[in-house]
Design an enzyme around this catalytic site. Structure first.
Site, PDB file in Angstrom:
ATOM      1  N   GLU A 358      -2.219  45.833   9.117  1.00  0.00           N
ATOM      2  CA  GLU A 358      -2.921  44.898   8.420  1.00  0.00           C
ATOM      3  C   GLU A 358      -2.118  44.070   7.227  1.00  0.00           C
ATOM      4  OE1 GLU A 358      -7.336  43.749   6.490  1.00  0.00           O
ATOM      5  OE2 GLU A 358      -6.979  45.460   7.374  1.00  0.00           O
ATOM      6  N   GLU A 640      -9.798  52.040  -0.557  1.00  0.00           N
ATOM      7  CA  GLU A 640     -10.596  50.804  -0.029  1.00  0.00           C
ATOM      8  C   GLU A 640     -12.269  51.135  -0.308  1.00  0.00           C
ATOM      9  OE1 GLU A 640     -10.766  47.955   3.807  1.00  0.00           O
ATOM     10  OE2 GLU A 640     -10.026  50.087   3.969  1.00  0.00           O
TER      11      GLU A 640
END
Length: 787
Positions: A358, A640
């Site tokens: 990502e 996260e």
């Protein structure tokens, strides 16, 4: 004024495999300096990433140059003074060239290749001034040659494979035999998109040794560097030619071995094939980086000496400007986790995560984290450059919707995001919020002026989307992403509705835009957007206000948004909303109940309505979900998910399980401003606000920040029943010192000490803050400073 380029792009004629990382190439040429050189300036960029050598010496110390920008609109080049490297007579220059962001794999769900082009290339000009006053220019173009080199494969996600037996020793030195090399192609390139580097480069900033070396249950040698970091390994090794040493990377261990599942499609593996040098060999990848704390090593010849493996930390070389510490070691570790998370995710663009497939410039993450970033490091140029990309990616069509990540790329998404630039509350609002933060923290009106069209276009786009009732948020929205109640496989399922979140952000951005118009003396637009912000606030209240300060959605995020964005303005209603928010926090056992958008605001909402103790209980909570749960589980960066690692030490089964995401670390801004008490009272810290609010059982806290005027400091400590506050005010700055249970006072440049009763103790009769000032050398207290 743009530089007029005479150079042409030279490109290796390689066949790119359909799958897997591609090889890097070598390029070279020679030139003659006809006499002694007084100065030599090199301008260079690449379609891909490069490392350039001149007469056998590497130019500069940049990593992954020219970096990543929205290449179709803005393509960066670097400038170097190379005078000491150019000599009279024959010279040579050469470059290593790899895909990087330009042609390499980007995105998730398998990613996308060749986003910006199908060929790599090098563009360079060398401007010479001779001792006799004449000048000359040497450029890339006809006559350049290329060859395959030792880098067999290089990808940002995949890693690098290097065969030292294929090194072309001396290829950037004059006289090297390149007769077996091939002529490089000269390809067309639009040089009007080129601009001089406007952001600090990526560099090697630190080196870490392993803190432990163990053997895993599967027999692998595992190195622990004690810190989740971003970079790559440098090895020193001696062995037979042809032996391959394999290095794999991961953030955490699971059952004693590397846990690579959270990396998704990112292979994160480097391989080095020895050339068999009896004196030993040293190697570090050039064209990749990894997010890792642990690495395992396979194929090492003999016993591995930990001193032979070093972790090289890599990120944008930002100047550190802010520090925090307190009496609670766990909070200090949390703050360090925030710092390390920022370092690892500011790799030329502000990414979401640095380890998996990502690593994109997600707008929502930097929108909430920008205030923290601007305190910790000098991000003025870094974020200004990124905002220019954001505005370019926003486009010129009538929608003018910013992308959810910038540089914008096509991706195969894991969530049902509509095609094109989907309007996304909290994410697209970065177009308004981040410029305003830079104005607040640096006094930078130019960033407001430059971004004003982008800011206005986004707010006007939302106005069209919302329609006459001013409520929006229909369709897919990230909303309060990763709310702690969200299932592992559905990170967007939040307790707070998308409509409430989106409408609150609409009001907030409209208000910031109106204030921006005021700063820029655009009176008509200021009036128009203040009126719009008022209308959206009224629409929000009509839809989501249940009366008496209560909301129709009883969530921590809903109340945090309503309070911090001042959608509730009546004092009595704000007080009731604060009480209700505190009650909601208590009902959850003082555990966090917010996701990406609520988390940066919840402590401010509590403290701002008189519930400082509740804010501290939230901050210092150790049960999951909480910030200190992560610390207790051994985190060295911010996760996260609140539960990226589960209490039993297993890794959350969700696909999105990064151990290095800075968004939830936005609480550090509250720690700076409220725990330590140091904040700007006017843009650019022209005036300070010193407003500490002790609590949480802390006995001291302090913060320091390098403002545009010099270093400011604020710190407090408990001395019996007294609160001692020490303040350093830079030259030409004043400070408003607002202490608990005391009247605010003004302090001018210098060093000051104030005393007041410690919160919760019985005030002494007639007690007021008692300042003791010691002006800094060359300064004098401002008029009105208490003595």
């Amino acid at each position: 004024m743009n530089h007029h380029w005479t150079a042409r792009v030279v490109s290796p004629r390689t066949s790119a495999p359909a799958e897997g990382a591609r090889p890097a190439a070598l390029l070279r040429s020679e030139f003659t300096a006809r006499t002694a050189v007084r100065s030599a300036r090199l301008l260079v960029t690449a379609l891909g990433v490069y490392e350039l050598e001149l007469n056998g010496t590497t130019v500069g110390d940049h990593v992954l140059a020219p970096g990543w920008t929205s290449y179709r609109h803005r393509h960066r080049y670097q400038s170097f003074d190379v005078t000491p490297l150019v000599r009279e007579g024959r010279n040579a220059w050469g470059a290593h060239l790899a895909d990087g962001w330009y042609r390499g794999l980007l995105g998730f769900n398998g990613g996308t290749r060749d986003v910006y082009g199908e060929r790599t290339g090098l563009l360079a000009e060398l401007h010479l001034e001779y001792a006799d006053g004449t000048t000359g220019t040497v450029t890339t173009g006809d006559g350049w040659r290329w060859s395959a080199g030792p880098v067999l494969a290089a990808g940002l996600y995949e890693g690098e494979e290097y065969d030292a037996r294929r090194e072309r020793t001396g290829f950037s030195e004059a006289g090297f035999d390149d007769s077996a090399w091939q002529p490089a192609d000269v390809v067309d390139f639009d040089t009007t998109v080129l601009f001089p580097a406007d952001s600090p480069p990526v560099r090697r900033t630190e080196h870490l040794a392993p803190v432990a070396v163990t053997t895993s249950p599967t027999g692998r040698t595992v190195l622990d560097f004690g810190q989740n970091l971003v970079g790559r390994l440098r090895i020193r090794v001696r062995g037979e030619a042809g032996r391959t040493v394999t290095l794999r990377h991961a953030e955490v261990l699971e059952d004693g071995d590397l846990c690579t599942r959270p990396l998704r499609h990112a292979v994160a593996t480097d391989r080095y094939v020895l050339r068999g040098d009896p004196a030993g060999e040293e190697w570090e990848p050039r064209f990749t980086f990894h997010g890792f704390r642990y690495a395992d090593v396979e194929g090492w010849p003999g016993d591995l000496d930990p001193a032979d493996v070093t972790a090289v930390v890599v990120h944008s070389d930002l100047r550190r400007t802010g520090w925090f510490s307190c009496s609670d070691a766990s909070l200090n570790r949390l703050h360090e986790n925030v710092v390390w998370g920022m370092r690892g995710n500011f790799v030329d663009v502000p990414t979401d995560c640095p380890q998996r497939d990502e690593r994109l410039g997600w707008t929502g993450d930097v929108q909430v984290f920008a205030p923290t970033a601007a305190f910790l490091h000098d991000v003025r140029d870094f974020l200004r450059s990124w905002l220019r990309d954001l505005a370019a990616d926003q486009g010129a069509d009538e929608r003018r919707v910013p992308p959810v990540f910038s540089p914008d790329i096509p991706v195969i998404t894991p969530v049902p995001i509509p095609p094109g630039n989907p309007p996304m509350a909290g994410w697209c609002d970065a177009a308004v919020v981040v410029p305003w933060v830079l104005y607040e923290r640096y006094g930078d009106t130019e960033v407001l002026r430059a971004q004003y069209p982008s800011m206005r276009a986004w707010v006007d786009a939302v106005d069209r989307l919302a329609g006459p009732d001013r409520i929006w948020g229909e369709g897919f929205q990230f909303g309060d992403w990763l709310d702690p109640t969200a299932p592992a496989d559905d990170p967007g399922r939040a307790m707070t509705s998308s409509a409430l979140v989106a409408t609150a952000y609409f009001a907030h951005s409209a208000r910031l835009l109106a204030r921006t118009a005021e700063v820029l003396d655009d009176h008509d637009e200021a009036v128009r957007h203040h009126a719009l912000a008022d209308a959206v606030r009224d629409a929000f209240l009509a839809r989501f206000h249940a009366g008496g300060g209560r909301l129709t959605e009883e969530t921590q995020t809903a109340y945090a948004l309503a309070l911090c964005f001042r959608l509730l303005e009546d004092d009595a209603e704000r007080a009731e909303a604060g009480r209700r928010l505190a009650a909601l926090v208590a009902e959850r056992g003082h555990r966090i109940g917010t996701g990406f958008l609520g988390t940066p605001l919840v402590c401010d909402a509590l403290a701002g309505t008189g519930h400082v103790d509740t804010a501290y209980r939230l901050l210092t909570q150790r049960a999951c979900p909480s910030w200190l749960y992560q610390v207790d589980m051994g985190a060295t960066t911010v996760w996260e998910r609140w539960d990226s690692m589960l209490p039993d030490g297993s890794v959350n089964p969700g696909e999105m399980t990064s151990f290095n995401h800075y968004a939830l670390g936005a609480v550090a801004d509250w720690m700076h401003r409220t725990v330590a008490g140091l904040a700007p009272a006017e843009p650019g810290y022209r005036r300070l606000l010193v407003r500490p609010r002790p609590g949480g059982g802390l006995t001291w806290a302090r913060a320091e920040h390098e403002t545009p005027y010099g270093r400011a400091e604020a710190g407090w400590s408990r001395e019996g029943d007294r609160l001692r506050v020490d303040v350093v005010v830079p030259p030409d700055v004043t400070a408003l010192v607002d202490l608990p249970d005391a009247e605010p006072v003004e302090a001018g440049p210098g060093r000051h000490t104030f005393y007041t009763p410690f919160p919760g103790t019985t005030p002494l009769p007639g007690t007021t803050p008692l300042p003791g000032t010691a002006p800094l050398p060359g300064t004098a207290p401002s008029p009105g400073t208490a003595r």
